[in-house]
Motif scaffolding. Structure first.
Motif, PDB file in Angstrom:
ATOM      1  N   PRO A 218      18.392   0.396  42.389  1.00  0.00           N
ATOM      2  CA  PRO A 218      17.940  -0.693  43.266  1.00  0.00           C
ATOM      3  C   PRO A 218      17.448  -1.907  42.481  1.00  0.00           C
ATOM      4  O   PRO A 218      16.886  -1.774  41.385  1.00  0.00           O
ATOM      5  CB  PRO A 218      16.791  -0.044  44.043  1.00  0.00           C
TER       6      PRO A 218
ATOM      7  N   ILE B 131      14.813  -4.641  41.887  1.00  0.00           N
ATOM      8  CA  ILE B 131      13.380  -4.776  42.142  1.00  0.00           C
ATOM      9  C   ILE B 131      12.941  -6.164  41.693  1.00  0.00           C
ATOM     10  O   ILE B 131      12.971  -6.490  40.508  1.00  0.00           O
ATOM     11  CB  ILE B 131      12.562  -3.694  41.408  1.00  0.00           C
TER      12      ILE B 131
ATOM     13  N   ALA C  26      16.233   1.657  37.595  1.00  0.00           N
ATOM     14  CA  ALA C  26      16.421   0.542  38.527  1.00  0.00           C
ATOM     15  C   ALA C  26      16.805  -0.725  37.774  1.00  0.00           C
ATOM     16  O   ALA C  26      16.964  -0.712  36.551  1.00  0.00           O
ATOM     17  CB  ALA C  26      15.154   0.326  39.349  1.00  0.00           C
TER      18      ALA C  26
ATOM     19  N   ALA D  70      16.919  -7.936  47.175  1.00  0.00           N
ATOM     20  CA  ALA D  70      16.159  -6.877  46.520  1.00  0.00           C
ATOM     21  C   ALA D  70      15.905  -5.695  47.452  1.00  0.00           C
ATOM     22  O   ALA D  70      15.917  -5.814  48.673  1.00  0.00           O
ATOM     23  CB  ALA D  70      14.833  -7.430  46.011  1.00  0.00           C
ATOM     24  N   ALA D  71      15.623  -4.546  46.824  1.00  0.00           N
ATOM     25  CA  ALA D  71      15.229  -3.351  47.566  1.00  0.00           C
ATOM     26  C   ALA D  71      13.716  -3.251  47.689  1.00  0.00           C
ATOM     27  O   ALA D  71      13.216  -2.517  48.546  1.00  0.00           O
ATOM     28  CB  ALA D  71      15.772  -2.102  46.867  1.00  0.00           C
ATOM     29  N   ALA D  72      12.986  -3.971  46.828  1.00  0.00           N
ATOM     30  CA  ALA D  72      11.524  -3.987  46.883  1.00  0.00           C
ATOM     31  C   ALA D  72      11.037  -5.226  46.146  1.00  0.00           C
ATOM     32  O   ALA D  72      11.730  -5.775  45.281  1.00  0.00           O
ATOM     33  CB  ALA D  72      10.927  -2.729  46.261  1.00  0.00           C
TER      34      ALA D  72
ATOM     35  N   ILE E  58      11.672  -5.441  53.708  1.00  0.00           N
ATOM     36  CA  ILE E  58      11.687  -5.030  52.299  1.00  0.00           C
ATOM     37  C   ILE E  58      10.253  -4.686  51.891  1.00  0.00           C
ATOM     38  O   ILE E  58       9.338  -5.478  52.112  1.00  0.00           O
ATOM     39  CB  ILE E  58      12.236  -6.171  51.418  1.00  0.00           C
TER      40      ILE E  58
ATOM     41  N   GLY F 126       7.370   0.273  42.896  1.00  0.00           N
ATOM     42  CA  GLY F 126       8.394  -0.561  43.511  1.00  0.00           C
ATOM     43  C   GLY F 126       9.775   0.055  43.410  1.00  0.00           C
ATOM     44  O   GLY F 126      10.564   0.018  44.369  1.00  0.00           O
ATOM     45  N   CYS F 127      10.076   0.653  42.261  1.00  0.00           N
ATOM     46  CA  CYS F 127      11.389   1.279  42.069  1.00  0.00           C
ATOM     47  C   CYS F 127      11.606   2.421  43.054  1.00  0.00           C
ATOM     48  O   CYS F 127      12.672   2.531  43.680  1.00  0.00           O
ATOM     49  CB  CYS F 127      11.517   1.797  40.635  1.00  0.00           C
TER      50      CYS F 127
ATOM     51  N   GLY G   7      11.985   1.393  46.620  1.00  0.00           N
ATOM     52  CA  GLY G   7      13.288   0.783  46.852  1.00  0.00           C
ATOM     53  C   GLY G   7      14.352   1.759  47.296  1.00  0.00           C
ATOM     54  O   GLY G   7      15.441   1.337  47.711  1.00  0.00           O
TER      55      GLY G   7
END
Length: 274
Positions: free
Chosen positions: A19, A21, A42, A60-62, A90, A205-206, A209
């Motif tokens: 993902p 981040i 990530a 982004a995923a996060a 998100i 965060g990773c 995500g």
């Protein structure tokens, strides 16, 4: 334990999905946060200009927001990116570094809580106490608060803000609604390296995500850093110190396996309330 199995599965998902981040973080630890994100599997992006943050965060995923080295330019970028992320669903992970130390930090944290409404907040005991409206000692960006009643404070702030609250320290605490867990992995050497808290926030965060369970995502990031600290310390030979320990942290995260998490993870989860 069920949460350990979920964390181990999420590590596999993270490495499969890689993902993106998005970080708006501080210049002291930005390189380490980027490399830790890569180490776990990530992909980091560290864009912080107001002219691109809303566009970037949409991919982004996060989103990770870190107040370590604040300036007025990045405050505007954090708020813009945070509002965009929340509108898009998100997850936003907020690290309120040094809140309470200065008026700028305190006002910025309040604005992020009000306008962005983070999904996860990770801080030390002093930072979380200050966000909860409690009086505590501060020492720059380091914690000077006693760790008693951490679970009560974390759970109360989590209910107030309706987000995951994680307190990192000798014993880590994560709370969300009626869920609470303690993590007992880690090593004192982690506190001797600048940025291990920031890197733990990046790891959160990773994981967030790749999962909708942000409580588990927070636990996963903190557990991964704690386990890596233990592995890095055990690997040191005579004459090797903090510099080698720091490098070995990245090695430990990049080579961490799900089965190692299941075997060595020291996490205790409890239900609170109904």
């Amino acid at each position: 334990m069920e949460i350990l199995s979920e964390i181990a599965d999420n590590l596999l998902h993270l490495r499969e999905k890689k993902p993106l981040i998005h970080h708006i973080t501080n210049y002291v630890t930005v390189n380490d946060c980027a490399n830790m994100t890569l180490a776990v599997g990530a992909s980091p992006v560290m864009a912080d200009d107001i002219g691109e943050v809303e566009e970037m965060v949409a991919f982004a995923a996060a989103l990770v927001l870190n107040m370590g080295t604040l300036n007025l330019r990045t405050v505007d970028s954090m708020l813009a990116a945070g509002r965009k992320a929340r509108k898009a669903g998100i997850p936003v992970i907020f690290d309120p570094v040094g809140v309470g130390a200065t008026k700028l930090r305190t006002e910025t944290a309040a604005a992020i809580l009000r306008e962005v409404r983070p999904s996860v907040i990770r801080g030390n005991m002093s930072e979380i106490k200050l966000l909860a409206g409690l009086k505590t000692d501060i020492k720059g960006v380091d914690s000077a608060a006693a760790e008693e009643d951490g679970e009560i404070i974390a759970a109360g702030l989590s209910r107030e803000l309706d987000c995951v609250v994680a307190i990192t320290g000798k014993r880590d605490i994560i709370a969300y609604r009626n869920r609470l867990c303690y993590i007992d992995n880690g090593h004192p050497s982690l506190a001797q390296v600048t940025g291990t808290g920031c890197m733990a926030t990046s790891l959160i965060g990773c994981y967030c995500g790749v999962t909708d369970d942000w409580f588990c995502g927070a636990a996963a990031g903190i557990l991964t850093m704690g386990l890596a600290g233990e592995v890095a310390q055990r690997s040191l030979r005579a004459g090797e110190g903090i510099g080698t320990f720091r490098v070995r942290l990245f090695d430990a995260v990049s080579t961490m396996l799900p089965e190692f998490i299941l075997k060595e993870g020291k996490i205790h989860g409890v239900q609170i309330g109904n």
